[in-house]
Enzyme design. Structure first.
Site: not given
Ligand code: FAD
Ligand code: AMP
Length: 473
Positions: A58, A191, A275-277, A318, A450
């Site tokens: 952001k 993403i 950025a495939v998930g 997550d 408004h």
């Molecule tokens: P995480 O934030 O992944 O945190 C997990 C932590 O646990 C990490 O620090 C990791 O290192 C640590 N860890 C993992 N395994 C172990 C272990 N065995 N021992 C010790 N530590 C460990 N979500 C939104 O809601 N809004 C957004 O705008 C948004 N933008 C995003 C943009 C990007 C580029 C990305 C990559 C993600 C974005 N997300 C967004 C998703 C969001 O970041 C995640 O949904 C969120 O961080 C998940 O939170 P979490 O606490 O489950 O896991």
């Molecule tokens: P998201 O899971 O929302 O971050 O989206 C990831 C996107 O990547 C999905 O829409 C997938 O269909 C796409 N994707 C995954 N693998 C490939 C690939 N090899 N080529 C193009 N797109 C892909």
């Protein structure tokens, strides 16, 4: 330092750190184990969200949006700016400072709440013990309750292996040292679109390759179509039905090959973002013999209250089913802490807001029109465009619309879908309305200030019963 705690949390992302704070507020002795290290190799709390996710993305979206406005929109206000340029290292430095302010803030919150932070890899053993290793601590903790909040990491694909030079994942895409001339993005998900937008606004030619034939299939189709049209007009070259099959890296270029319905194609690029998930970080979260169940994609199996099959072991964020969103994980963290002390707590998974921070932004909550059709639920639609909203026009941002879907019999709001300026903020009104089971009529009878963008929500609610006031048809 004690080795016994009421609660040990593994992971200090928005799910884990919030769970830890709520546990501590409720009087539980709490430790949180996290292994994340920043670019300098120092422990940093906040997980993906604060370090390499929500917040830094952001920050860059905001910087790039300012640049884009100066380059393309500011002259409409009569402001002349000559020779604007972008200093990428300064932009990245600003982002890093925001990240360190926030991650430092979590450290202070941990201290204030007397939460023990242990840096290292946490692994669940039998009898709710947690082994901590590989960081600054080597210990085994004993916990009455364990909360697994290990989050997720970017998925790698062998056809485009990340080298952190020319091919990067979402983390590397937050740290490019200059604007690439030609940038590829694999994946048109949330993403990919956000990070592609950052570099597009700064001047890169951006090609987005998406394997699916449909654009943002989880979004209401009408909103997704509008988004695709606007993004294409901004110069994001979104190519659907294009599956990347291989890539080659030379000294300065990446060649990506992909297949679509016309056959094999290729593109030469200066940088490539994969950025495939994301996948859950669960490869080594528990000893194999203790019975922690994962599904076929590695998510920890939990019930509606985030309980795993092991007594007093919970999993949130997550790493478990549901949307990979920071606020979803945080709410699960609060709920689990309250369940541990015997309170009644739950997360309403039906009313979780989604936001895509492109420009215009996209946001939604509840069911899409296609879901209502598939489920055979009769509904009424109320729609209102920002083009007829005085504030949006005054801001020169009269793009997009708000669409409200309400039950045809009861008028209860079933879904709200937005594309337009600041809809990341406007969505909250819809979330509150749905949380209180409001009808479209309820929203229509609420006084909205408004001139505000929120009047678009008011008009959309009026439009459900065909009485929008500022609509000519
Ligand atoms: P995480 O934030 O992944 O945190 C997990 C932590 O646990 C990490 O620090 C990791 O290192 C640590 N860890 C993992 N395994 C172990 C272990 N065995 N021992 C010790 N530590 C460990 N979500 C939104 O809601 N809004 C957004 O705008 C948004 N933008 C995003 C943009 C990007 C580029 C990305 C990559 C993600 C974005 N997300 C967004 C998703 C969001 O970041 C995640 O949904 C969120 O961080 C998940 O939170 P979490 O606490 O489950 O896991
Ligand atoms: P998201 O899971 O929302 O971050 O989206 C990831 C996107 O990547 C999905 O829409 C997938 O269909 C796409 N994707 C995954 N693998 C490939 C690939 N090899 N080529 C193009 N797109 C892909």
């Amino acid at each position: 330092m004690s080795d016994s705690y009421d609660v040990v949390v593994i992971g200090a992302g928005p799910a884990g750190y919030v769970a830890a704070i709520r546990c501590a507020q409720l009087g539980l002795s709490t430790a949180c184990v996290d292994k994340f290290q920043d670019k300098q190799g120092n422990p940093s709390l906040g997980g993906t969200c604060l370090n390499v996710g929500c917040i830094p993305s952001k920050a860059l979206l905001d910087s790039s949006e300012h640049f884009h406005r100066i380059e393309h929109q500011i002259d409409a206000h009569g402001i002349k700016v000559k020779g604007a340029s972008i200093d990428v290292p300064t932009m990245i430095g600003r982002k890093d400072k925001i990240v360190s302010t926030l991650t430092g803030g979590i450290k202070q919150l941990f201290q204030a709440n007397k939460i023990t932070h242990l840096h290292g890899h946490g692994r669940l053993l039998g009898d709710n013990k947690v082994e901590v290793s590989g960081g600054t601590e080597e210990r085994v903790l004993k916990a009455t309750h364990v909360i697994l909040a290990c989050g997720s990491e970017p998925i790698d694909i062998p056809v485009a292996p990340v080298d952190d030079k020319l091919i990067v994942n979402s983390t590397g895409a937050l740290d490019l040292n200059k604007v690439p001339k030609r940038l590829g993005v694999i994946g048109a998900g949330v993403i990919g679109l956000e990070l592609g937008s950052v570099w597009r606004r700064l001047g890169a030619e951006v090609v987005v390759l998406e394997a699916l034939e449909s654009f943002l299939p989880a979004v209401d189709h009408q909103i997704a179509r509008e988004a695709q049209r606007v993004f294409q007009a901004q110069g994001l070259d979104i190519r659907l039905g294009c599956r990347v099959t291989s890539s080659d890296v030379s000294a300065k270029k990446v060649t990506v090959r992909y297949s679509n319905n016309e056959g094999e194609q290729s593109e030469e690029l200066d940088r490539l973002i994969v950025a495939v998930g994301r996948r859950p970080n669960t490869a080594d979260i528990a000893a194999p013999d203790i019975g922690l169940e994962l599904d076929e994609r590695g998510f920890i199996q939990v019930d509606d209250h985030c309980r795993t099959g092991i007594t007093d072991v919970y999993a949130i964020g997550d790493a478990v089913r549901g949307p990979m969103l920071a606020h979803k994980g945080s709410e699960e963290g609060v709920a689990v802490a309250e369940l541990i002390v015997g309170q009644v707590a739950h997360v309403n998974y039906d009313v979780i807001p989604w936001v895509i921070y492109t420009a215009p932004e996209i946001a939604w909550v509840g069911k899409t029109e296609q879901q209502l059709k598939d489920e055979g639920l009769p509904y009424h639609t109320g729609m209102f465009p920002f083009a007829a909203n005085g504030r949006a026009l005054a801001m020169n941002e009269a793009v997009g619309r708000i669409k409200i879907l309400a039950d045809a019999h009861t008028d209860q709001i079933l879904g709200v879908h937005l594309i337009g300026p600041y809809v990341s903020e406007l969505i909250s009104e819809a979330v509150v309305a749905m949380e209180f089971s409001a009808s479209a009529e309820d929203l229509a009878r609420i006084v909205h200030a408004h001139p505000t963008l929120s009047e678009t929500m008011h008009e959309a609610a009026l439009a459900v019963s065909k009485r929008a006031l500022h609509k000519t048809n």
